[in-house]
Design a protein around this motif. Structure first.
Motif, PDB file in Angstrom:
ATOM      1  N   GLU A 186     -20.864  -0.680  -2.071  1.00 51.76           N
ATOM      2  CA  GLU A 186     -21.957  -1.616  -2.283  1.00 51.76           C
ATOM      3  C   GLU A 186     -22.798  -1.705  -1.016  1.00 51.76           C
ATOM      4  O   GLU A 186     -22.280  -2.033   0.063  1.00 51.76           O
ATOM      5  CB  GLU A 186     -21.434  -2.996  -2.682  1.00 51.76           C
ATOM      6  CG  GLU A 186     -22.560  -3.952  -3.003  1.00 51.76           C
ATOM      7  CD  GLU A 186     -22.089  -5.220  -3.720  1.00 51.76           C
ATOM      8  OE1 GLU A 186     -22.974  -6.054  -4.023  1.00 51.76           O
ATOM      9  OE2 GLU A 186     -20.882  -5.367  -3.968  1.00 51.76           O
ATOM     10  N   ASP A 217     -27.086  -2.659  -5.985  1.00 54.32           N
ATOM     11  CA  ASP A 217     -27.296  -4.070  -6.319  1.00 54.32           C
ATOM     12  C   ASP A 217     -28.635  -4.479  -5.727  1.00 54.32           C
ATOM     13  O   ASP A 217     -28.767  -4.658  -4.516  1.00 54.32           O
ATOM     14  CB  ASP A 217     -26.168  -4.923  -5.742  1.00 54.32           C
ATOM     15  CG  ASP A 217     -26.315  -6.409  -6.067  1.00 54.32           C
ATOM     16  OD1 ASP A 217     -27.438  -6.850  -6.356  1.00 54.32           O
ATOM     17  OD2 ASP A 217     -25.298  -7.131  -6.015  1.00 54.32           O
ATOM     18  N   HIS A 243     -24.526  -3.255 -10.046  1.00 53.74           N
ATOM     19  CA  HIS A 243     -24.407  -4.696 -10.225  1.00 53.74           C
ATOM     20  C   HIS A 243     -25.773  -5.259 -10.600  1.00 53.74           C
ATOM     21  O   HIS A 243     -26.754  -5.097  -9.858  1.00 53.74           O
ATOM     22  CB  HIS A 243     -23.928  -5.369  -8.935  1.00 53.74           C
ATOM     23  CG  HIS A 243     -22.444  -5.403  -8.802  1.00 53.74           C
ATOM     24  ND1 HIS A 243     -21.802  -5.882  -7.675  1.00 53.74           N
ATOM     25  CD2 HIS A 243     -21.454  -5.038  -9.665  1.00 53.74           C
ATOM     26  CE1 HIS A 243     -20.487  -5.793  -7.844  1.00 53.74           C
ATOM     27  NE2 HIS A 243     -20.263  -5.289  -9.045  1.00 53.74           N
ATOM     28  N   LYS A 245     -27.808  -8.171 -10.569  1.00 53.51           N
ATOM     29  CA  LYS A 245     -27.829  -9.495  -9.923  1.00 53.51           C
ATOM     30  C   LYS A 245     -29.241  -9.798  -9.449  1.00 53.51           C
ATOM     31  O   LYS A 245     -29.900  -8.936  -8.868  1.00 53.51           O
ATOM     32  CB  LYS A 245     -26.848  -9.551  -8.753  1.00 53.51           C
ATOM     33  CG  LYS A 245     -26.623 -10.959  -8.220  1.00 53.51           C
ATOM     34  CD  LYS A 245     -25.484 -11.010  -7.217  1.00 53.51           C
ATOM     35  CE  LYS A 245     -25.924 -10.473  -5.876  1.00 53.51           C
ATOM     36  NZ  LYS A 245     -24.827 -10.554  -4.874  1.00 53.51           N
ATOM     37  N   GLU A 300     -23.049  -9.294 -11.888  1.00 49.41           N
ATOM     38  CA  GLU A 300     -22.340 -10.015 -10.825  1.00 49.41           C
ATOM     39  C   GLU A 300     -23.036 -11.361 -10.697  1.00 49.41           C
ATOM     40  O   GLU A 300     -24.198 -11.424 -10.283  1.00 49.41           O
ATOM     41  CB  GLU A 300     -22.355  -9.280  -9.494  1.00 49.41           C
ATOM     42  CG  GLU A 300     -21.552 -10.039  -8.453  1.00 49.41           C
ATOM     43  CD  GLU A 300     -21.579  -9.410  -7.074  1.00 49.41           C
ATOM     44  OE1 GLU A 300     -20.616  -9.639  -6.312  1.00 49.41           O
ATOM     45  OE2 GLU A 300     -22.543  -8.704  -6.742  1.00 49.41           O
TER      46      GLU A 300
END
Length: 359
Positions: A186, A217, A243, A245, A300
């Motif tokens: 990540e 992300d 992710h 988000k 997430e």
């Protein structure tokens, strides 16, 4: 082209000692009822998952996948965000990160790192036993306390930090390679791998290892003012996890990117529930479809304002609306005239080829 799988949900922020969030079966029923199709499982939480058993027992893994399949669910990835963090910890954070490891290794950074490496070995094998091809993790950080160069960094400090980070991760990546699993790091502030430049520095240190990949992300890019769409253009071949988000960045006359040491709710840059922030998810999902992203779209949830259960309930339909069912033919195929090389030459005013026999 591939259609993204989803919606999935990362369970780490929802696990508790209260039912239905205190067991994998219970939380699976909850997630399925909200419309999720995949679960990203935090491998460190024994309330949900026995990592060592999964690494050694295909039967245990079959039992888990079978139970989830009966509920219409699959495992998207396992996560070792906590264990991955402990592969490389700057001494300034030793006391804080001890809480990520068993009490037996607290106060002993060498033993703590060895425990973390062992955990990653287990998760590589567990992922294989579960039929997974991607894994979500953090890189850890040795250089992060020096990200702003004041006082001026000693020459070679960053290079030495990345040399060491690569030395620690290379054998771990080899284990993942042996098990046919990609590691999605990540890209995240607080990690040494926090943008494209630092990912490339790491990739160089591990010899462009095929298993060194990216968990994308966009929320972390909003807070850094990094172009999260162009990032996909540049690094799409290495993106293995996603992710979903949201985030917003609203600077003011008192505080900006660094946040003034404030709590999340008061920071100009803060994470939000899906649809409440500034991320252009329509453009992101379009690029993911364009580049044949092979994995899952996984919520997430991290929001400074909204209750997690409301965020989760809103997240599944939000992701589902954004997933693009990719086309299997061009939109103008109905007007296609077929292949006619002679016609092509006529249209362009090119003389017909001389008869080969005549030459």
């Amino acid at each position: 082209m591939k259609t993204i799988k989803g919606p999935g949900i990362f369970l780490a922020q929802f696990v508790s000692d209260t039912a239905p969030f205190n067991s994998l079966e219970g939380i699976a029923d909850w997630a399925s009822g909200l419309g999720y199709k995949g679960l990203q499982i935090p491998s460190w939480d024994a309330r949900l998952f026995d990592l060592e058993r999964a690494a050694s027992s295909a039967t245990y893994c079959d039992e888990i996948t079978g139970m989830l399949a009966d509920k219409g669910l699959a495992i998207t990835e396992l996560s070792t965000h906590l264990q991955g963090q402990l592969v490389a910890v700057h001494p300034a954070f030793d006391a804080q990160f001890d809480g990520f490891a068993p009490a037996a290794v607290h106060g002993n950074p060498v033993a703590r790192q060895q425990w973390a490496v062992g955990q990653l070995g287990f998760v590589a094998k567990a992922s294989r036993n579960l039929g997974l091809t991607a894994h979500a993790s953090f890189s850890g950080a040795l250089a992060w306390p020096y990200f702003y160069p004041w006082p001026a960094r000693p020459a070679g400090l960053v290079e030495d930090a990345f040399d060491e980070l690569g030395r620690r991760w290379k054998p771990i990546l080899d284990v993942f390679d042996d098990n046919g699993v990609d590691v999605g790091f990540e890209i995240h502030p607080g990690e040494d791998l926090h943008d494209g430049v630092t990912f490339e520095m790491f990739l160089d240190r591990v010899g462009n290892h095929p298993r060194a990949n990216i968990l994308y992300d966009p929320s972390h890019f909003v807070l850094q003012h990094l172009d999260y769409l162009q990032f996909i253009d540049i690094y799409h071949e290495r993106i293995r996890c996603f992710h979903v988000k949201d985030a917003e960045f609203r600077p003011n006359g008192c505080s900006g990117v660094y946040g003034g040491y404030q709590s999340w709710v008061d920071r100009p840059g803060r994470f939000r529930s899906l649809g409440d922030g500034q991320v252009d998810f329509s453009a992101i999902f379009s690029k993911m479809a364009q580049y044949d992203f092979p994995g899952w779209a996984v919520l997430e949830w991290e929001c400074a304002l909204k209750h997690p259960e409301q965020g989760a309930a809103e997240g599944a339909p939000f992701i589902d609306r954004h997933i693009i069912r990719v086309t299997d033919h061009a939109f103008d195929d109905f007007a296609a005239a077929g292949a006619d090389r002679a016609l092509n030459r006529t249209l362009m005013g090119i003389a017909a080829k001389p008869d080969a026999a005549a030459s």
